[in-house]
Design an enzyme around this catalytic site. Sequence first.
Site, PDB file in Angstrom:
ATOM      1  N   ASP A 274       0.871  -1.180   0.000  1.00  0.00           N
ATOM      2  CA  ASP A 274       0.000   0.000   0.000  1.00  0.00           C
ATOM      3  C   ASP A 274       0.908   1.231   0.000  1.00  0.00           C
ATOM      4  O   ASP A 274       2.134   1.122   0.071  1.00  0.00           O
ATOM      5  CB  ASP A 274      -0.907  -0.007   1.242  1.00  0.00           C
ATOM      6  CG  ASP A 274      -1.880   1.168   1.244  1.00  0.00           C
ATOM      7  OD1 ASP A 274      -2.324   1.588   0.158  1.00  0.00           O
ATOM      8  OD2 ASP A 274      -2.186   1.699   2.334  1.00  0.00           O
ATOM      9  N   SER A 275       0.264   2.411   0.003  1.00  0.00           N
ATOM     10  CA  SER A 275       1.031   3.651   0.006  1.00  0.00           C
ATOM     11  C   SER A 275       1.747   3.899   1.335  1.00  0.00           C
ATOM     12  O   SER A 275       2.691   4.668   1.373  1.00  0.00           O
ATOM     13  CB  SER A 275       0.091   4.828  -0.264  1.00  0.00           C
ATOM     14  OG  SER A 275      -0.847   4.935   0.788  1.00  0.00           O
TER      15      SER A 275
ATOM     16  N   TYR B   4      -1.466   8.243  -2.112  1.00  0.00           N
ATOM     17  CA  TYR B   4      -1.685   7.832  -3.505  1.00  0.00           C
ATOM     18  C   TYR B   4      -3.001   8.410  -4.051  1.00  0.00           C
ATOM     19  O   TYR B   4      -3.238   8.360  -5.255  1.00  0.00           O
ATOM     20  CB  TYR B   4      -1.801   6.309  -3.599  1.00  0.00           C
ATOM     21  CG  TYR B   4      -0.502   5.528  -3.642  1.00  0.00           C
ATOM     22  CD1 TYR B   4       0.748   6.129  -3.534  1.00  0.00           C
ATOM     23  CD2 TYR B   4      -0.554   4.140  -3.806  1.00  0.00           C
ATOM     24  CE1 TYR B   4       1.910   5.370  -3.578  1.00  0.00           C
ATOM     25  CE2 TYR B   4       0.608   3.378  -3.859  1.00  0.00           C
ATOM     26  CZ  TYR B   4       1.838   3.990  -3.740  1.00  0.00           C
ATOM     27  OH  TYR B   4       2.977   3.228  -3.794  1.00  0.00           O
ATOM     28  N   GLY B   5      -3.848   8.908  -3.138  1.00  0.00           N
ATOM     29  CA  GLY B   5      -5.243   9.224  -3.488  1.00  0.00           C
ATOM     30  C   GLY B   5      -5.434  10.215  -4.613  1.00  0.00           C
ATOM     31  O   GLY B   5      -6.454  10.188  -5.294  1.00  0.00           O
TER      32      GLY B   5
ATOM     33  N   CYS C 245      -4.621  -1.674  -1.304  1.00  0.00           N
ATOM     34  CA  CYS C 245      -4.835  -0.258  -1.569  1.00  0.00           C
ATOM     35  C   CYS C 245      -6.105  -0.132  -2.406  1.00  0.00           C
ATOM     36  O   CYS C 245      -6.179  -0.688  -3.517  1.00  0.00           O
ATOM     37  CB  CYS C 245      -3.636   0.292  -2.349  1.00  0.00           C
ATOM     38  SG  CYS C 245      -3.887   1.984  -2.921  1.00  0.00           S
TER      39      CYS C 245
ATOM     40  N   THR D 201      -7.260   2.490  -3.853  1.00  0.00           N
ATOM     41  CA  THR D 201      -7.076   3.346  -5.025  1.00  0.00           C
ATOM     42  C   THR D 201      -6.503   2.549  -6.204  1.00  0.00           C
ATOM     43  O   THR D 201      -7.016   2.623  -7.326  1.00  0.00           O
ATOM     44  CB  THR D 201      -6.137   4.523  -4.665  1.00  0.00           C
ATOM     45  OG1 THR D 201      -6.617   5.135  -3.454  1.00  0.00           O
ATOM     46  CG2 THR D 201      -6.090   5.543  -5.768  1.00  0.00           C
TER      47      THR D 201
ATOM     48  N   GLU E 261      -1.639   8.701   8.519  1.00  0.00           N
ATOM     49  CA  GLU E 261      -0.173   8.601   8.393  1.00  0.00           C
ATOM     50  C   GLU E 261       0.516   9.367   9.535  1.00  0.00           C
ATOM     51  O   GLU E 261       1.613   9.032   9.948  1.00  0.00           O
ATOM     52  CB  GLU E 261       0.288   9.130   7.032  1.00  0.00           C
ATOM     53  CG  GLU E 261      -0.075   8.226   5.851  1.00  0.00           C
ATOM     54  CD  GLU E 261       0.699   6.894   5.821  1.00  0.00           C
ATOM     55  OE1 GLU E 261       1.879   6.869   6.192  1.00  0.00           O
ATOM     56  OE2 GLU E 261       0.082   5.878   5.438  1.00  0.00           O
TER      57      GLU E 261
ATOM     58  N   CYS F 267     -11.059   2.700   1.441  1.00  0.00           N
ATOM     59  CA  CYS F 267      -9.613   2.979   1.509  1.00  0.00           C
ATOM     60  C   CYS F 267      -9.092   2.243   2.735  1.00  0.00           C
ATOM     61  O   CYS F 267      -9.701   2.309   3.816  1.00  0.00           O
ATOM     62  CB  CYS F 267      -9.384   4.485   1.650  1.00  0.00           C
ATOM     63  SG  CYS F 267      -7.686   4.915   2.104  1.00  0.00           S
ATOM     64  N   THR F 268      -7.963   1.554   2.581  1.00  0.00           N
ATOM     65  CA  THR F 268      -7.478   0.701   3.670  1.00  0.00           C
ATOM     66  C   THR F 268      -6.951   1.489   4.875  1.00  0.00           C
ATOM     67  O   THR F 268      -6.731   0.910   5.938  1.00  0.00           O
ATOM     68  CB  THR F 268      -6.391  -0.257   3.150  1.00  0.00           C
ATOM     69  OG1 THR F 268      -5.376   0.522   2.487  1.00  0.00           O
ATOM     70  CG2 THR F 268      -6.971  -1.264   2.188  1.00  0.00           C
ATOM     71  N   HIS F 269      -6.757   2.785   4.702  1.00  0.00           N
ATOM     72  CA  HIS F 269      -6.388   3.598   5.868  1.00  0.00           C
ATOM     73  C   HIS F 269      -7.594   3.821   6.799  1.00  0.00           C
ATOM     74  O   HIS F 269      -7.423   4.056   7.992  1.00  0.00           O
ATOM     75  CB  HIS F 269      -5.888   4.977   5.432  1.00  0.00           C
ATOM     76  CG  HIS F 269      -4.472   5.013   4.933  1.00  0.00           C
ATOM     77  ND1 HIS F 269      -4.094   4.499   3.725  1.00  0.00           N
ATOM     78  CD2 HIS F 269      -3.338   5.528   5.494  1.00  0.00           C
ATOM     79  CE1 HIS F 269      -2.788   4.696   3.545  1.00  0.00           C
ATOM     80  NE2 HIS F 269      -2.312   5.317   4.606  1.00  0.00           N
TER      81      HIS F 269
HETATM   82  N1  DGL Z   1      -4.732   3.075   1.503  1.00  0.00           N
HETATM   83  C1  DGL Z   1      -4.837   3.379   0.109  1.00  0.00           C
HETATM   84  C2  DGL Z   1      -6.223   3.194  -0.389  1.00  0.00           C
HETATM   85  O1  DGL Z   1      -6.811   2.229   0.059  1.00  0.00           O
HETATM   86  C3  DGL Z   1      -4.082   4.602  -0.351  1.00  0.00           C
HETATM   87  C4  DGL Z   1      -4.553   5.892   0.179  1.00  0.00           C
HETATM   88  C5  DGL Z   1      -3.630   7.040  -0.159  1.00  0.00           C
HETATM   89  O2  DGL Z   1      -2.428   6.876  -0.086  1.00  0.00           O
HETATM   90  O3  DGL Z   1      -4.163   8.099  -0.520  1.00  0.00           O
HETATM   91  O4  DGL Z   1      -6.742   3.884  -1.229  1.00  0.00           O
END
Ligand code: DGL
Length: 264
Positions: free
Chosen positions: A14-15, A46-47, A77, A79, A158, A190-192
């Site tokens: 992931d990012s 990454y968004g 991820c 995205t 983050e 989003c996994t965050h």
């Molecule tokens: N965790 C990622 C996702 O699920 C990336 C989010 C990011 O870096 O913006 O989209």
Amino acid sequence: MILNSKSKPIGIFDSGVGGLTVVREIMTTLPHQPLVYFGDCFRAPYGDRNDEELMEFSRRIVRFLLSKDVGAVVVACGTISARIFEQVRAFVPPNIPVYGMLAAGVQAVVETSKNGKIGVIATEGTVNSGTFEHSIVAARPDATVKSVACPLFVPLVEEGWVDNEVADLTAQIYMRELEDSGIDALLLGCTHYPLLSPSIAKALPQGVTLVNPAGYVAQALQRDGFGAEDGDGSYDFYVSGKKERFDKIAKIILPVFDKGSILV
Ligand code: DGL
């Protein structure tokens, strides 16, 4: 020793720290499975990256994971899963299965919603792609989907700001867009975002279930034969930057994080 492909480590990326929410589920469901994680903390978020950038980052990371002789790749991820999943799959050798967040997310939220009114929160890139919406409606034609981009969530996570007033207020403001939607299930696309679940849940009307697809990814791996009891359960974490911050957050969210990450 030649390893059976199911005993080889699963490569997950992931990012940044977001994919650790997927690692956590895989560790819990498949405790013997060796794992290699790559967090691209240097390039997060990454968004709002374009497809070319996402392809370039993914290609580099997948090449790295393949150098660790992985038996499967998990694109942890939302995205990348929403935007370029098939292209990523195309540069992984065909004998190595690739798992992503889209199929898991769609299945999870379609199974959870009773009234067919479904919310999706995700990065701008994911929401703008419309991929989750289309796939949800394809899986459940009576569904109506309302998507909301929450671009400030990833930087908050983050930074480790997952349980303070800033997180609560940010969630309140984004969730206002869902106030009159009548949704009964909200997909964390989003996994965050699972790391912000308490703030998100507080900001939603009663009766909305938060849906984290990570458990469905772990189940899919298990169904496909990963997680054998003779696996060595080793875990290796690599990051492209911000190692100290990554280690601090990983220690909080993972059941096992003993060695720290390696900066590459
Ligand atoms: N965790 C990622 C996702 O699920 C990336 C989010 C990011 O870096 O913006 O989209």
